[in-house]
Write an enzyme that holds these catalytic residues in place. Structure first.
Site, PDB file in Angstrom:
ATOM      1  N   SER A   1       0.800  -1.225   0.000  1.00 31.25           N
ATOM      2  CA  SER A   1       0.000   0.000   0.000  1.00 31.25           C
ATOM      3  C   SER A   1       0.833   1.275   0.000  1.00 31.25           C
ATOM      4  O   SER A   1       0.341   2.308  -0.443  1.00 31.25           O
ATOM      5  CB  SER A   1      -0.975  -0.001   1.165  1.00 31.25           C
ATOM      6  OG  SER A   1      -0.298  -0.218   2.375  1.00 31.25           O
TER       7      SER A   1
ATOM      8  N   LYS B   1     -11.966   1.066  -1.523  1.00 36.34           N
ATOM      9  CA  LYS B   1     -10.986   1.613  -2.466  1.00 36.34           C
ATOM     10  C   LYS B   1     -11.578   1.573  -3.872  1.00 36.34           C
ATOM     11  O   LYS B   1     -12.490   2.341  -4.160  1.00 36.34           O
ATOM     12  CB  LYS B   1      -9.677   0.875  -2.276  1.00 36.34           C
ATOM     13  CG  LYS B   1      -9.094   1.299  -0.922  1.00 36.34           C
ATOM     14  CD  LYS B   1      -7.969   0.517  -0.371  1.00 36.34           C
ATOM     15  CE  LYS B   1      -7.560   1.152   0.962  1.00 36.34           C
ATOM     16  NZ  LYS B   1      -6.924   0.218   1.870  1.00 36.34           N
TER      17      LYS B   1
ATOM     18  N   HIS C   1      -5.587  -3.147  -2.610  1.00 34.06           N
ATOM     19  CA  HIS C   1      -5.298  -2.209  -3.699  1.00 34.06           C
ATOM     20  C   HIS C   1      -5.276  -2.866  -5.074  1.00 34.06           C
ATOM     21  O   HIS C   1      -5.096  -2.193  -6.079  1.00 34.06           O
ATOM     22  CB  HIS C   1      -3.965  -1.503  -3.456  1.00 34.06           C
ATOM     23  CG  HIS C   1      -3.930  -0.751  -2.168  1.00 34.06           C
ATOM     24  ND1 HIS C   1      -4.412   0.526  -2.037  1.00 34.06           N
ATOM     25  CD2 HIS C   1      -3.498  -1.118  -0.934  1.00 34.06           C
ATOM     26  CE1 HIS C   1      -4.264   0.920  -0.787  1.00 34.06           C
ATOM     27  NE2 HIS C   1      -3.717  -0.061  -0.100  1.00 34.06           N
TER      28      HIS C   1
HETATM   29  C1  LIG Z   1      -6.854   0.189   3.319  1.00 37.19           C
HETATM   30  C2  LIG Z   1      -6.299  -1.132   3.685  1.00 37.19           C
HETATM   31  C3  LIG Z   1      -6.894  -1.918   4.659  1.00 37.19           C
HETATM   32  C4  LIG Z   1      -8.015  -1.396   5.525  1.00 37.19           C
HETATM   33  O1  LIG Z   1      -9.205  -1.433   4.868  1.00 37.19           O
HETATM   34  P1  LIG Z   1     -10.402  -0.536   5.464  1.00 37.19           P
HETATM   35  O2  LIG Z   1     -11.611  -1.113   4.834  1.00 37.19           O
HETATM   36  O3  LIG Z   1     -10.108   0.849   5.031  1.00 37.19           O
HETATM   37  O4  LIG Z   1     -10.367  -0.702   6.948  1.00 37.19           O
HETATM   38  C5  LIG Z   1      -6.409  -3.180   4.858  1.00 37.19           C
HETATM   39  N1  LIG Z   1      -5.366  -3.657   4.151  1.00 37.19           N
HETATM   40  C6  LIG Z   1      -4.730  -2.902   3.232  1.00 37.19           C
HETATM   41  C7  LIG Z   1      -3.566  -3.480   2.492  1.00 37.19           C
HETATM   42  C8  LIG Z   1      -5.178  -1.613   2.984  1.00 37.19           C
HETATM   43  O5  LIG Z   1      -4.537  -0.866   2.102  1.00 37.19           O
END
Ligand SMILES: *Cc1c(COP(=O)(O)O)cnc(C)c1O
Length: 388
Positions: free
Chosen positions: A178, A238, A206
């Site tokens: 990320s 996302k 992602h």
């Molecule tokens: C954003 C993210 C999360 C968290 O997800 P949310 O639904 O925002 O709590 C978990 N793992 C990764 C790799 C992320 O980038």
């Protein structure tokens, strides 16, 4: 008891240029955002496909609210599991090619819940050293023996796996990292994991929506099945443009989570209208391949432009395109200089990334135009002399 000690630790954080403040977004998420009364071009959302304020998604959300109301009203095991959640779980199972899917309210909770349900102190967890905080926290909280392996290095992983006597062994990796944007070498990680009788869990927060011909993420891109990646996590906040997360896997995995995953059991279900809207989002992710194609063009345009200006990029082919700066204060200063030029790019500093690797985390979205990427490059050209 006094708060002086807390004050001192806050001051330390300020002195180290690591203090975080929240800005207030006054518009919908999108390429053009209004922040604290001023308009900007934004390059820091995870809305990679530009779906967060898509009119069809908004309409689906309204329809969901009219049908199911606003709140979930109860936890999934106490009559909070609605028809909308159920339909989304089935659609996501088909999308991922896995037998079953379980929804969680957030990705953070999906990770804590899954690792915690699978492991306890007789077990061992192996994590990439650059894994997302929620995966690291899930591993630590599970009570299992915790080991980190070198970034994206299957040989380093296999050495560690060979030296353990633990009952269960779980290997955990981001699909797309990320803060760096690179893609995990999942075929190699899967081979090492299976050779040592361990399980592989991939968090593709992602990758879903962005990678793979139909947006199926890393596992679609590499063609990895249930045997190769038995525990697959996706998030919906996302590229899907809504909120929440899911775990995809076998019937046994999902039943285990329903019985034992505390962040699943002891929380209110996500608003059913969110699940309802996500059904529409899932269709758009699959059908509108032009979004991934356009994103691919923007990524190339940004990379070649930024490299020409002498900026140091990271080996990433994904919409996460960090510019490595190094010093936290300098990253903040450049981020502020861009802001003065009407461009919003987040500076990412320790402890989110290792010390000395502060960066500007540029993220691109299918809703950006080429002209908007050119405006970012123009602003980067103007602030270039700030680089040491
Ligand atoms: C954003 C993210 C999360 C968290 O997800 P949310 O639904 O925002 O709590 C978990 N793992 C990764 C790799 C992320 O980038």
């Amino acid at each position: 008891m006094s708060f002086d000690e807390l004050q001192a630790s806050l001051q330390q954080r300020r002195d180290a240029d690591l203090y975080r403040v929240r800005r207030t977004l006054e518009s919908a998420q999108g390429p053009e955002v209004r922040v604290d009364g001023r308009d900007y071009l934004g390059f820091c959302s995870n809305d990679y496909l530009g779906l967060a304020s898509d009119p069809r998604l908004k309409q689906a959300m309204i329809e969901g609210v009219e049908r199911f109301g606003v709140g979930g009203g109860a936890s999934h095991l106490v009559l909070g599991h609605s028809e909308a959640h159920h339909a989304l779980e089935q659609a996501l199972a088909e999308f991922t090619g896995r037998p079953r899917v379980l929804l969680f309210s957030t990705g953070y909770m999906a990770n804590l819940g899954t690792i915690g349900a699978l492991l306890d102190k007789q077990d061992a967890v192996f994590e990439d050293r650059l894994n997302h905080a929620s995966l690291l926290d899930g591993g630590l909280l599970s009570g299992a023996r915790f080991q980190r392996y070198l970034h994206n290095d299957a040989a380093s992983l296999q050495q560690r796996l060979q030296r353990t006597e633990a009952r269960r062994k779980l290997v955990v990796s981001d699909g797309v990292f990320s803060m760096d944007g690179d893609i995990a070498d999942l075929p190699a990680l899967s081979r090492a994991t299976r050779a040592e009788g361990a399980w592989l869990m991939v968090d593709d927060a992602h990758g879903f929506g962005c990678l793979g011909a139909s947006g199926g993420g890393c596992v679609e891109q590499f063609g990895l099945d249930l045997e190769q990646v038995p525990v697959l996590i996706g998030t919906l906040g996302k590229a899907f443009g809504t909120a929440g997360a899911f775990v995809a896997g076998s019937e046994t995995l999902i039943e285990t989570l329903i019985q034992y995953a505390r962040p699943y059991i002891y929380t209110t279900s996500m608003p059913p209208a969110v699940a309802w809207a996500t059904l529409t989002s899932l269709q758009l992710v699959q059908r509108e391949g032009w979004r991934r194609e356009h994103l691919g063009l923007l990524i190339e345009r940004f990379r070649s432009g930024a490299q020409r200006l002498g900026y140091q990029l990271m080996p990433s082919s994904t919409p996460i395109q960090p510019i490595l700066i190094g010093d936290a204060g300098q990253a903040m200063a450049i981020s502020r200089a861009l802001e003065q030029r009407g461009i919003f790019v987040g500076a990412i500093r320790p402890p989110t990334v290792p010390a000395g690797t502060a960066r500007l985390r540029v993220t691109l979205s299918a809703s950006h135009s080429e002209a908007q990427v050119d405006r970012l490059l123009q602003a980067l050209d103007e602030v270039r002399e700030m680089l040491r």
